[in-house]
Design an enzyme around this catalytic site. Structure first.
Site, PDB file in Angstrom:
ATOM      1  N   TYR A 157       0.813  -1.222   0.000  1.00 19.35           N
ATOM      2  CA  TYR A 157       0.000   0.000   0.000  1.00 19.35           C
ATOM      3  C   TYR A 157       0.842   1.265   0.000  1.00 19.35           C
ATOM      4  O   TYR A 157       0.308   2.361  -0.049  1.00 19.35           O
ATOM      5  CB  TYR A 157      -0.914   0.043   1.231  1.00 19.35           C
ATOM      6  N   LYS A 224       2.923 -13.938   6.171  1.00 17.58           N
ATOM      7  CA  LYS A 224       3.131 -14.920   5.112  1.00 17.58           C
ATOM      8  C   LYS A 224       4.649 -15.095   4.963  1.00 17.58           C
ATOM      9  O   LYS A 224       5.220 -15.001   3.878  1.00 17.58           O
ATOM     10  CB  LYS A 224       2.466 -14.390   3.820  1.00 17.58           C
ATOM     11  N   ASP A 278      -2.598 -17.736   5.306  1.00 20.68           N
ATOM     12  CA  ASP A 278      -3.626 -18.554   4.640  1.00 20.68           C
ATOM     13  C   ASP A 278      -4.351 -19.470   5.621  1.00 20.68           C
ATOM     14  O   ASP A 278      -5.572 -19.594   5.592  1.00 20.68           O
ATOM     15  CB  ASP A 278      -3.042 -19.346   3.463  1.00 20.68           C
ATOM     16  N   ASP A 302      -6.169  -6.270   5.483  1.00 24.77           N
ATOM     17  CA  ASP A 302      -7.275  -5.809   4.659  1.00 24.77           C
ATOM     18  C   ASP A 302      -8.199  -6.995   4.350  1.00 24.77           C
ATOM     19  O   ASP A 302      -9.422  -6.943   4.569  1.00 24.77           O
ATOM     20  CB  ASP A 302      -6.698  -5.229   3.354  1.00 24.77           C
TER      21      ASP A 302
END
Ligand code: NAP
Length: 412
Positions: A157, A224, A278, A302
Site C-alpha cells: 500500500y 506470510k 492462509d 485488509d
C-alpha cells in the site's frame, strides 16, 4: 472558515501520555458521502441518548462538524481534504467519520489512504464480535471475538509501483535483472513491498498494549513469512523481538506456554503466537476461540478484517478506527453505497459500533455498554434494516432513522 467549534465544549488533551477527557468533550465528526449523512444523523442521536442516560446529563458530547469528500468540495472550492479539517482532526484528537467517495482519476489513490498518511494513523483497528440475533453464516458466531490491528502505512500500500513499459519500470527491471540477478518475465508491472522494523514494532506495540489494557489472552502475529521471508517473516520476527524487549513481564510465547507452563496459561500473562496468513482464514472459521488480538501487515489485514467481519454479520455492522499514538479517527468500514444515498435505508451498525469503540476509547464505558446491551434486544424483536431483513424470517424491515428510534426507545 466553515468549521465552528460548539460553544460549551472543551477539547480533549493529552497529559502524561494519556487522554484527558472532560465531561463536555468536543468530538469531531465527518458525515461522509453517499449514505454517510443518513447513518451519521441516526448514530449521533443514539450516542447522545446513551451518554445522557448513562450519566444522567452530567456528561455530554459537543459535536464539531468537519468536512471531507464531496461535502468539503462544496465548501472549500473543490478541495476534498482541506487543511482546516486536517488541523481539526489533529487538535480534537478523537473524531468519527462516515464513508467517503474517492473521485476517480483526480490524481490520488484514495481519500482514506491520504487521511491515514497525513495524520500518520498507522494502526487500523477492527474489533469483531457477535451480537445476539444478527444473521450470520456460522453455526456459532458467538465464538468470534477478536480485535484486528492492521498496519496502515507500509507494505504494497506504500504506493511504490511501476507500470509495465514505462521508463521507470525499465530502470527498475534493469537494476533487478542485471545488478541483482533477479529472474522474472519481461514487461512486468513492478510493485515494491516495504516492511520496516519501526513500522512493524509500533503496530505490534499498540496491539500488545491493547491486550494488556483490555485483559485479553493472546496476540497472534499473522504473516506470510514462509514465502516472503524478509518482509512478512521479518514482521513476525520483529513482533516477537518487541514483545521480548518491551513486554517481558507481561508476555510469554506460545512455545514457552508448552515448554515451561505445561500448556496452562499463567495468570496475567499474554501469549504471543504467530500463524501463517492462509491458514488463519481457515482457523478463524473452524476454531475462532483460539484467537483474541491479531496483529498483521497491511494487505493481510485488509483481507482478513473483511473475512472475519462476514462471520458475524458482514460489513453493515463491522466497526473500525484508524489510530496514531493518541489521535484516533473512528469510521464506518463500508463504503458510500451510492445507490442507497438519502434513502434512509441502510444499516447504521458499522458507524454505530465504531462510535461505541470511540466511547470506550474516551473512557465512557457505561454509555458504550448501554448500546451494546440494548442493541441485541432490538434485533431480537426482528426490527432491522433491509440487509438483515433479507436474511431473516418474519423480520420487520425499518428505515435507518426508525431503527435509531427503536434503539433509543430501548435505551430508555
Ligand atoms: P460499499 O459502498 O461498501 O457498498 C457495497 C455494498 O455493500 C452495498 O451495495 C450494500 O450491499 C452493502 N452495504 C454497504 N454499506 C452498507 C450498510 N451500511 N448497510 C447495508 N448494506 C451496506 O462499496 P462500493 O460500492 O465498492 O464502494 C462505493 C464507494 O465507497 C466508492 O467510491 C469507494 O471508493 C468508497 N469506499 C469508501 C470507504 C471508506 O470511506 N472507508 C470504504 C470502501 C469504499 P447491497 O447492494 O447488497 O445491499
Amino acid at each position: 472558515m466553515p468549521i465552528t467549534m460548539p460553544e460549551g465544549g472543551t477539547k480533549i488533551s493529552i497529559k502524561n501520555n494519556k487522554l484527558q477527557v472532560p465531561d463536555n468533550p468536543i468530538l469531531g465528526y465527518v458525515q461522509g458521502d453517499g449514505i454517510g449523512p443518513d447513518i451519521m444523523k441516526a448514530c449521533l442521536r443514539i450516542w447522545d441518548a446513551a451518554v445522557k442516560k448513562a450519566y444522567n446529563g452530567k456528561r455530554k458530547i459537543y459535536w464539531a462538524e468537519l468536512f471531507m469528500g464531496e461535502s468539503a468540495a462544496k465548501k472549500y472550492n473543490g478541495e476534498i481534504f482541506p487543511e482546516e479539517t486536517r488541523q481539526a482532526l489533529q487538535d480534537l484528537i478523537v473524531s468519527i467519520k462516515g464513508p467517503l467517495t474517492t473521485p476517480v482519476g483526480k490524481g490520488f489513490r484514495s481519500l482514506n489512504v491520504t487521511l491515514r498518511q497525513e495524520l500518520d494513523l498507522y494502526a487500523c483497528v477492527r474489533p469483531v464480535r457477535y451480537y445476539s440475533g444478527v444473521p450470520s453464516p456460522l453455526l456459532h458466531p458467538e465464538n468470534v471475538d477478536v480485535v484486528i490491528f492492521r498496519e496502515n502505512t507500509e507494505d504494497v500500500y506504500a504506493g511504490i509501483e511501476y507500470e509495465s513499459g514505462t521508463p521507470e519500470m525499465r530502470k527498475v527491471e534493469k537494476f533487478l535483472k542485471e545488478e541483482m540477478g533477479a529472474k522474472f518475465f519481461d514487461d512486468c508491472g513492478i510493485g515494491i513491498k516495504p516492511i520496516s522494523p519501526f513500522g512493524s514494532k509500533r503496530l505490534v506495540r499498540k496491539a500488545i498494549q491493547y491486550a494488556i489494557d483490555n485483559h485479553r489472552n493472546s496476540v497472534t502475529l499473522v504473516h506470510k513469512g514462509n514465502i516472503m521471508k524478509y518482509t512478512e517473516g521479518a514482521f513476525r520476527n520483529w513482533g516477537y523481538e518487541l514483545a521480548r524487549e518491551e513486554f517481558a513481564d507481561e508476555t510469554i510465547t506460545e512455545k514457552q506456554l508448552y515448554s515451561e507452563y505445561n500448556g496452562k496459561q499463567p495468570e496475567g500473562k499474554i501469549v504471543i503466537k504467530d500463524r501463517i496468513a492462509d491458514i488463519m482464514f481457515q482457523l478463524m472459521l473452524l476454531r475462532p476461540t483460539e484467537f483474541d488480538v491479531i496483529a498483521t501487515t497491511n494487505l493481510n489485514g485488509d483481507y482478513l478484517s473483511d473475512a472475519i467481519a462476514a462471520e458475524v454479520g458482514g460489513m453493515g455492522i463491522a466497526p473500525g478506527a484508524n489510530m496514531a499514538e493518541h489521535i484516533a479517527v473512528f469510521e464506518a468500514t463500508h463504503g458510500t453505497a451510492p445507490k442507497y444515498a438519502n434513502l434512509d435505508k441502510v444499516n447504521p451498525g458499522s458507524l454505530l459500533f465504531s462510535g461505541v469503540n470511540m466511547l470506550e476509547y474516551i473512557g465512557w464505558k457505561e454509555a458504550a455498554d448501554l448500546i451494546t446491551t440494548k442493541y441485541p434486544e432490538v434485533i431480537k424483536q426482528k426490527i432491522v434494516t433491509y440487509d438483515f431483513a433479507r436474511q431473516m424470517e418474519n423480520a420487520t424491515e425499518v428505515s435507518t432513522s426508525s431503527f435509531a428510534d427503536a434503539l433509543i426507545r430501548q435505551i430508555g
